[in-house]
Motif scaffolding. Structure first.
Motif, PDB file in Angstrom:
ATOM      1  N   ALA A 113      57.393   0.993 -30.139  1.00  0.00           N
ATOM      2  CA  ALA A 113      56.525  -0.145 -30.467  1.00  0.00           C
ATOM      3  C   ALA A 113      56.594  -1.200 -29.366  1.00  0.00           C
ATOM      4  CB  ALA A 113      56.914  -0.740 -31.811  1.00  0.00           C
ATOM      5  N   THR A 114      57.782  -1.411 -28.824  1.00  0.00           N
ATOM      6  CA  THR A 114      57.936  -2.376 -27.735  1.00  0.00           C
ATOM      7  C   THR A 114      57.139  -1.938 -26.507  1.00  0.00           C
ATOM      8  OG1 THR A 114      60.111  -3.034 -28.542  1.00  0.00           O
ATOM      9  CG2 THR A 114      59.628  -3.516 -26.241  1.00  0.00           C
ATOM     10  N   ALA A 115      57.167  -0.651 -26.204  1.00  0.00           N
ATOM     11  CA  ALA A 115      56.353  -0.145 -25.097  1.00  0.00           C
ATOM     12  C   ALA A 115      54.877  -0.368 -25.391  1.00  0.00           C
ATOM     13  CB  ALA A 115      56.645   1.336 -24.869  1.00  0.00           C
ATOM     14  N   GLY A 116      54.474  -0.093 -26.637  1.00  0.00           N
ATOM     15  CA  GLY A 116      53.083  -0.319 -27.032  1.00  0.00           C
ATOM     16  C   GLY A 116      52.679  -1.777 -26.914  1.00  0.00           C
TER      17      GLY A 116
ATOM     18  N   ARG B 194      53.638  -3.884 -24.761  1.00  0.00           N
ATOM     19  CA  ARG B 194      53.410  -4.190 -23.345  1.00  0.00           C
ATOM     20  C   ARG B 194      52.134  -3.547 -22.823  1.00  0.00           C
ATOM     21  NH1 ARG B 194      59.403  -2.647 -21.729  1.00  0.00           N
ATOM     22  NH2 ARG B 194      60.474  -4.368 -22.736  1.00  0.00           N
ATOM     23  N   LEU B 195      51.839  -2.347 -23.304  1.00  0.00           N
ATOM     24  CA  LEU B 195      50.723  -1.596 -22.748  1.00  0.00           C
ATOM     25  C   LEU B 195      49.372  -1.976 -23.331  1.00  0.00           C
ATOM     26  CD1 LEU B 195      52.379   1.924 -22.545  1.00  0.00           C
ATOM     27  CD2 LEU B 195      51.810   0.397 -20.647  1.00  0.00           C
ATOM     28  N   ILE B 196      49.312  -2.370 -24.589  1.00  0.00           N
ATOM     29  CA  ILE B 196      48.009  -2.542 -25.236  1.00  0.00           C
ATOM     30  C   ILE B 196      47.264  -3.788 -24.731  1.00  0.00           C
ATOM     31  CG2 ILE B 196      46.901  -2.975 -27.478  1.00  0.00           C
ATOM     32  CD1 ILE B 196      48.775  -0.836 -28.613  1.00  0.00           C
ATOM     33  N   PRO B 197      47.732  -4.920 -24.591  1.00  0.00           N
ATOM     34  CA  PRO B 197      48.957  -5.577 -25.028  1.00  0.00           C
ATOM     35  C   PRO B 197      48.812  -6.144 -26.442  1.00  0.00           C
ATOM     36  CG  PRO B 197      47.732  -7.103 -23.660  1.00  0.00           C
ATOM     37  CD  PRO B 197      46.910  -5.827 -23.741  1.00  0.00           C
ATOM     38  N   LEU B 198      49.948  -6.243 -27.079  1.00  0.00           N
ATOM     39  CA  LEU B 198      50.042  -6.886 -28.391  1.00  0.00           C
ATOM     40  C   LEU B 198      51.053  -8.016 -28.296  1.00  0.00           C
ATOM     41  CD1 LEU B 198      50.387  -3.908 -30.905  1.00  0.00           C
ATOM     42  CD2 LEU B 198      48.370  -5.291 -30.494  1.00  0.00           C
ATOM     43  N   GLY B 199      50.896  -8.999 -29.130  1.00  0.00           N
ATOM     44  CA  GLY B 199      51.884 -10.064 -29.194  1.00  0.00           C
ATOM     45  C   GLY B 199      53.110  -9.614 -29.974  1.00  0.00           C
ATOM     46  N   GLN B 200      54.139 -10.435 -29.922  1.00  0.00           N
ATOM     47  CA  GLN B 200      55.380 -10.131 -30.630  1.00  0.00           C
ATOM     48  C   GLN B 200      55.161 -10.010 -32.139  1.00  0.00           C
ATOM     49  OE1 GLN B 200      58.556  -9.473 -29.493  1.00  0.00           O
ATOM     50  NE2 GLN B 200      57.519  -9.298 -27.523  1.00  0.00           N
ATOM     51  N   THR B 201      54.344 -10.868 -32.694  1.00  0.00           N
ATOM     52  CA  THR B 201      54.116 -10.822 -34.145  1.00  0.00           C
ATOM     53  C   THR B 201      53.464  -9.510 -34.546  1.00  0.00           C
ATOM     54  OG1 THR B 201      53.926 -13.222 -34.235  1.00  0.00           O
ATOM     55  CG2 THR B 201      53.001 -11.987 -36.089  1.00  0.00           C
TER      56      THR B 201
ATOM     57  N   GLY C 245      53.511  -6.715 -32.922  1.00  0.00           N
ATOM     58  CA  GLY C 245      54.472  -5.649 -32.700  1.00  0.00           C
ATOM     59  C   GLY C 245      55.507  -5.563 -33.810  1.00  0.00           C
ATOM     60  N   GLN C 246      55.980  -6.699 -34.279  1.00  0.00           N
ATOM     61  CA  GLN C 246      56.946  -6.707 -35.373  1.00  0.00           C
ATOM     62  C   GLN C 246      56.316  -6.224 -36.682  1.00  0.00           C
ATOM     63  OE1 GLN C 246      60.266  -7.155 -35.105  1.00  0.00           O
ATOM     64  NE2 GLN C 246      59.843  -7.226 -32.917  1.00  0.00           N
ATOM     65  N   ILE C 247      55.031  -6.498 -36.856  1.00  0.00           N
ATOM     66  CA  ILE C 247      54.320  -5.981 -38.038  1.00  0.00           C
ATOM     67  C   ILE C 247      54.260  -4.453 -37.986  1.00  0.00           C
ATOM     68  CG2 ILE C 247      52.044  -5.852 -39.149  1.00  0.00           C
ATOM     69  CD1 ILE C 247      51.760  -8.882 -38.428  1.00  0.00           C
ATOM     70  N   VAL C 248      54.031  -3.909 -36.793  1.00  0.00           N
ATOM     71  CA  VAL C 248      54.019  -2.450 -36.625  1.00  0.00           C
ATOM     72  C   VAL C 248      55.391  -1.874 -36.972  1.00  0.00           C
ATOM     73  CG1 VAL C 248      53.868  -0.577 -34.918  1.00  0.00           C
ATOM     74  CG2 VAL C 248      52.138  -2.387 -34.946  1.00  0.00           C
ATOM     75  N   ILE C 249      56.441  -2.481 -36.458  1.00  0.00           N
ATOM     76  CA  ILE C 249      57.799  -2.003 -36.729  1.00  0.00           C
ATOM     77  C   ILE C 249      58.099  -2.072 -38.223  1.00  0.00           C
ATOM     78  CG2 ILE C 249      60.258  -2.465 -36.342  1.00  0.00           C
ATOM     79  CD1 ILE C 249      59.409  -3.405 -33.477  1.00  0.00           C
ATOM     80  N   ARG C 250      57.721  -3.157 -38.865  1.00  0.00           N
ATOM     81  CA  ARG C 250      57.940  -3.281 -40.313  1.00  0.00           C
ATOM     82  C   ARG C 250      57.158  -2.205 -41.071  1.00  0.00           C
ATOM     83  NH1 ARG C 250      54.982  -7.817 -42.999  1.00  0.00           N
ATOM     84  NH2 ARG C 250      53.476  -6.139 -43.094  1.00  0.00           N
ATOM     85  N   ALA C 251      55.944  -1.934 -40.642  1.00  0.00           N
ATOM     86  CA  ALA C 251      55.114  -0.926 -41.315  1.00  0.00           C
ATOM     87  C   ALA C 251      55.702   0.479 -41.158  1.00  0.00           C
ATOM     88  CB  ALA C 251      53.691  -0.962 -40.757  1.00  0.00           C
ATOM     89  N   LEU C 252      56.474   0.706 -40.102  1.00  0.00           N
ATOM     90  CA  LEU C 252      57.054   2.025 -39.863  1.00  0.00           C
ATOM     91  C   LEU C 252      58.376   2.236 -40.598  1.00  0.00           C
ATOM     92  CD1 LEU C 252      56.274   2.370 -36.068  1.00  0.00           C
ATOM     93  CD2 LEU C 252      55.170   3.597 -37.948  1.00  0.00           C
TER      94      LEU C 252
END
Length: 174
Positions: A111-114, A116-123, A125-132
């Motif tokens: 998710a952290t790599a994603g 940087r690449l997409i880019p997405l903000g920290q919030t 990205g953390q939502i993605v991690i929580r969803a996983l």
């Protein structure tokens, strides 16, 4: 991939059907094995690309060095999930919790790599991690099987890794 939903879907697929599921099975098999050498050989063969193999070997070596320095655990050269499984057994850590934490770290790193690449903000990205998180729990539960359950049907992820390793300029190893 252009947004957090696409990243979450991609990572969910990798966890359930690709490297996440395979690494969980290798970790669990190494935990149960008296000698992890055969499990390690199978894990190395199962790597979908040369760079994925290099990554898992280097991570395993780094994990072994850290385990030796911190917990005085002497690990042979093993790929990463096998090293984690074997070390958890040597330290008498619960397998299920080890799998859950391993998979959460796996998902968070991707998710952290994603981000940087997409880019997405920290919030986002953390939502993605929580969803996983529930996916990590699901895959950890399924890793109770054996290596006979090993498969990989996250073909786009594997193909992307193969293409990535031949690119001239890269941000990440895999």
């Amino acid at each position: 991939m252009t947004d957090q939903d696409a990243l979450a879907d991609w990572l969910s697929s990798v966890l359930r059907h690709g490297a996440g599921q395979a690494d969980a099975l290798f970790l669990a098999a190494a935990y149960r094995a008296d000698d992890p050498a055969e499990i390690d050989a199978q894990a190395r063969v199962f790597a979908a690309s040369a760079e994925r193999l290099k990554e898992t070997v280097l991570q395993g070596e780094a994990f072994a060095r850290a385990s030796a320095a911190i917990w005085q655990v002497d690990l042979p050269p093993l790929c990463y999930p096998v090293a984690v499984g074997h070390a958890a057994r040597l330290q008498a850590l619960p397998l299920r919790q080890t799998l859950e934490m391993f998979l959460h770290a796996f998902a968070a790193n991707l998710a952290t790599a994603g981000m940087r690449l997409i880019p997405l903000g920290q919030t986002e990205g953390q939502i993605v991690i929580r969803a996983l998180a529930p996916v990590c729990l699901e895959v950890a539960g399924a890793a109770a099987g054996t290596l006979d359950d090993l498969s990989s049907t996250a073909f786009l992820s594997d193909i992307a890794a193969m293409k990535h390793e031949t690119q001239y300029s890269r941000i990440f190893r895999t």
